[in-house]
Design an enzyme around this catalytic site. Structure first.
Site, PDB file in Angstrom:
ATOM      1  N   LYS A   1       0.782  -1.042  -0.120  1.00  0.00           N
ATOM      2  CA  LYS A   1      -0.075   0.043  -0.108  1.00  0.00           C
ATOM      3  C   LYS A   1       0.813   1.298   0.152  1.00  0.00           C
ATOM      4  O   LYS A   1       2.067   1.278   0.228  1.00  0.00           O
ATOM      5  CB  LYS A   1      -1.137   0.008   1.410  1.00  0.00           C
ATOM      6  CG  LYS A   1      -1.914  -1.211   1.238  1.00  0.00           C
ATOM      7  CD  LYS A   1      -2.667  -1.036   2.544  1.00  0.00           C
ATOM      8  CE  LYS A   1      -3.831  -2.469   2.533  1.00  0.00           C
ATOM      9  NZ  LYS A   1      -4.924  -2.287   3.707  1.00  0.00           N
TER      10      LYS A   1
ATOM     11  N   TYR B   1     -12.776  -3.064  -2.596  1.00  0.00           N
ATOM     12  CA  TYR B   1     -13.231  -3.036  -1.119  1.00  0.00           C
ATOM     13  C   TYR B   1     -14.752  -2.945  -0.940  1.00  0.00           C
ATOM     14  O   TYR B   1     -15.342  -2.230  -0.170  1.00  0.00           O
ATOM     15  CB  TYR B   1     -12.666  -1.627  -0.341  1.00  0.00           C
ATOM     16  CG  TYR B   1     -10.915  -1.969  -0.119  1.00  0.00           C
ATOM     17  CD1 TYR B   1     -10.795  -3.014   0.735  1.00  0.00           C
ATOM     18  CD2 TYR B   1      -9.976  -0.866  -0.654  1.00  0.00           C
ATOM     19  CE1 TYR B   1      -9.309  -3.277   0.894  1.00  0.00           C
ATOM     20  CE2 TYR B   1      -8.824  -1.088  -0.308  1.00  0.00           C
ATOM     21  CZ  TYR B   1      -8.306  -2.334   0.459  1.00  0.00           C
ATOM     22  OH  TYR B   1      -6.941  -2.495   0.761  1.00  0.00           O
TER      23      TYR B   1
ATOM     24  N   ASN C   1      -2.023   0.182   7.032  1.00  0.00           N
ATOM     25  CA  ASN C   1      -1.345  -0.952   7.676  1.00  0.00           C
ATOM     26  C   ASN C   1      -0.541  -1.719   6.508  1.00  0.00           C
ATOM     27  O   ASN C   1      -0.513  -3.079   6.576  1.00  0.00           O
ATOM     28  CB  ASN C   1      -2.406  -1.965   7.913  1.00  0.00           C
ATOM     29  CG  ASN C   1      -3.477  -2.194   7.167  1.00  0.00           C
ATOM     30  OD1 ASN C   1      -3.326  -2.025   6.001  1.00  0.00           O
ATOM     31  ND2 ASN C   1      -4.543  -2.892   7.641  1.00  0.00           N
TER      32      ASN C   1
ATOM     33  N   HIS D   1      -1.974  -5.440   1.433  1.00  0.00           N
ATOM     34  CA  HIS D   1      -3.262  -6.026   1.621  1.00  0.00           C
ATOM     35  C   HIS D   1      -3.133  -7.689   0.896  1.00  0.00           C
ATOM     36  O   HIS D   1      -2.061  -7.684   0.185  1.00  0.00           O
ATOM     37  CB  HIS D   1      -4.158  -5.648   0.234  1.00  0.00           C
ATOM     38  CG  HIS D   1      -5.253  -6.534  -0.181  1.00  0.00           C
ATOM     39  ND1 HIS D   1      -6.384  -6.517   0.465  1.00  0.00           N
ATOM     40  CD2 HIS D   1      -5.288  -7.513  -1.213  1.00  0.00           C
ATOM     41  CE1 HIS D   1      -7.047  -7.623  -0.070  1.00  0.00           C
ATOM     42  NE2 HIS D   1      -6.491  -8.137  -1.228  1.00  0.00           N
TER      43      HIS D   1
ATOM     44  N   GLU E   1      -9.147 -11.607  -7.203  1.00  0.00           N
ATOM     45  CA  GLU E   1      -8.366 -10.492  -7.183  1.00  0.00           C
ATOM     46  C   GLU E   1      -7.339 -10.517  -8.019  1.00  0.00           C
ATOM     47  O   GLU E   1      -6.601  -9.548  -8.520  1.00  0.00           O
ATOM     48  CB  GLU E   1      -7.880 -10.215  -5.831  1.00  0.00           C
ATOM     49  CG  GLU E   1      -9.177  -9.957  -4.767  1.00  0.00           C
ATOM     50  CD  GLU E   1      -8.614  -9.690  -3.206  1.00  0.00           C
ATOM     51  OE1 GLU E   1      -7.167 -10.437  -2.778  1.00  0.00           O
ATOM     52  OE2 GLU E   1      -9.414  -9.567  -2.342  1.00  0.00           O
TER      53      GLU E   1
HETATM   54  N1  UDP Z   1      -9.690  -0.484   7.291  1.00  0.00           N
HETATM   55  C1  UDP Z   1      -9.899   0.744   7.799  1.00  0.00           C
HETATM   56  N2  UDP Z   1     -10.468   0.970   9.010  1.00  0.00           N
HETATM   57  C2  UDP Z   1     -10.974   0.002   9.810  1.00  0.00           C
HETATM   58  C3  UDP Z   1     -10.908  -1.594   8.993  1.00  0.00           C
HETATM   59  C4  UDP Z   1     -10.182  -1.433   7.813  1.00  0.00           C
HETATM   60  O1  UDP Z   1      -9.309   1.996   7.353  1.00  0.00           O
HETATM   61  O2  UDP Z   1     -11.630   0.182  10.700  1.00  0.00           O
HETATM   62  C5  UDP Z   1      -8.723  -0.682   5.913  1.00  0.00           C
HETATM   63  C6  UDP Z   1      -7.468  -1.282   6.079  1.00  0.00           C
HETATM   64  O3  UDP Z   1      -6.379  -0.530   5.279  1.00  0.00           O
HETATM   65  C7  UDP Z   1      -7.683  -2.272   5.850  1.00  0.00           C
HETATM   66  C8  UDP Z   1      -8.629  -2.270   4.950  1.00  0.00           C
HETATM   67  O4  UDP Z   1      -9.572  -1.539   5.240  1.00  0.00           O
HETATM   68  O5  UDP Z   1      -6.703  -3.343   5.391  1.00  0.00           O
HETATM   69  C9  UDP Z   1      -9.500  -3.711   4.394  1.00  0.00           C
HETATM   70  O6  UDP Z   1     -10.345  -4.083   5.567  1.00  0.00           O
HETATM   71  P1  UDP Z   1     -10.475  -5.772   5.836  1.00  0.00           P
HETATM   72  O7  UDP Z   1     -11.168  -5.841   7.006  1.00  0.00           O
HETATM   73  O8  UDP Z   1     -10.570  -6.438   4.353  1.00  0.00           O
HETATM   74  O9  UDP Z   1      -8.877  -5.942   6.381  1.00  0.00           O
HETATM   75  P2  UDP Z   1      -7.477  -6.772   5.774  1.00  0.00           P
HETATM   76  O10 UDP Z   1      -8.122  -7.691   5.010  1.00  0.00           O
HETATM   77  O11 UDP Z   1      -6.876  -5.793   4.872  1.00  0.00           O
HETATM   78  O12 UDP Z   1      -7.149  -7.105   6.958  1.00  0.00           O
HETATM   79 MG    MG Z   2      -9.712  -7.909   3.526  1.00  0.00          MG
END
Ligand code: UDP
Ligand code: MG
Length: 155
Positions: free
Chosen positions: A12, A52, A115, A118, A129
């Site tokens: 990212k 997303y 974070n 992805h 994806e």
């Molecule tokens: N995210 C965010 N706030 C939140 C939860 C998620 O900004 O409260 C962002 C974060 O960058 C995360 C992405 O949205 O990696 C996708 O969320 P997901 O729940 O799919 O988590 P991941 O699969 O990335 O662990």
């Molecule tokens: Mg996810």
């Protein structure tokens, strides 16, 4: 035949800005996973809204899209036995403050959405994806001489 899978990883914009691309790639290489595709891509709103889509109703959705469009991301496909779960383990849980020590997110970040990485979370998600980010001719099949040390003779 062993369960060889492929998974999509995006590095990212926060990791790109913080010059941590190499450190992220190193984690997967060190595990013995095989890189079969890699490129820079500037993501647009349409692609990100699909990617997303499960978060569309969340209050942070707009900020997440803006965050993801700040710089190009590094898109990669990694291959290996059970690679989808392995990569999620190496990446760590979504909130870096709750992620296990030793994971990419715990070791190198402290915030959402920044974070770092992805990674696809299931076989179905990985298939969708990979198609979303790569054309077939951008994905490579080759023999990696160390595969049998990492995965045994079954591969
Ligand atoms: N995210 C965010 N706030 C939140 C939860 C998620 O900004 O409260 C962002 C974060 O960058 C995360 C992405 O949205 O990696 C996708 O969320 P997901 O729940 O799919 O988590 P991941 O699969 O990335 O662990
Ligand atoms: Mg996810």
């Amino acid at each position: 035949m062993a369960d060889v899978q492929r998974t999509l990883v995006l590095i990212k914009p926060d990791a790109v800005q913080r010059e941590l691309v190499g450190k992220v790639v190193e984690r997967f290489e060190r595990k013995g996973l095989k890189i079969v595709a890699m490129k820079l891509a500037h993501l647009d709103e349409v692609t990100l809204s699909e990617h997303y889509g499960h978060l569309k109703e969340k209050p942070f959705f707009g900020d997440l899209l803006k965050f993801m469009m700040q710089t190009p991301v590094v898109a990669m496909i990694w291959e290996g036995i059970g690679v989808i779960d392995e990569v999620r383990k190496i990446v760590g849980s979504t909130n870096p403050r709750e992620a296990d020590a030793g994971t990419i997110r715990a070791d190198m970040s402290m915030n959402v959405p920044s974070n770092m990485v992805h990674a696809s979370d299931s076989v179905e998600a990985a298939q969708v994806e990979i198609k979303r980010f790569f054309r077939d001719e951008e994905v490579f099949t080759y023999e990696k001489l160390t595969d049998r040390f990492h995965f045994g003779e079954g591969i």
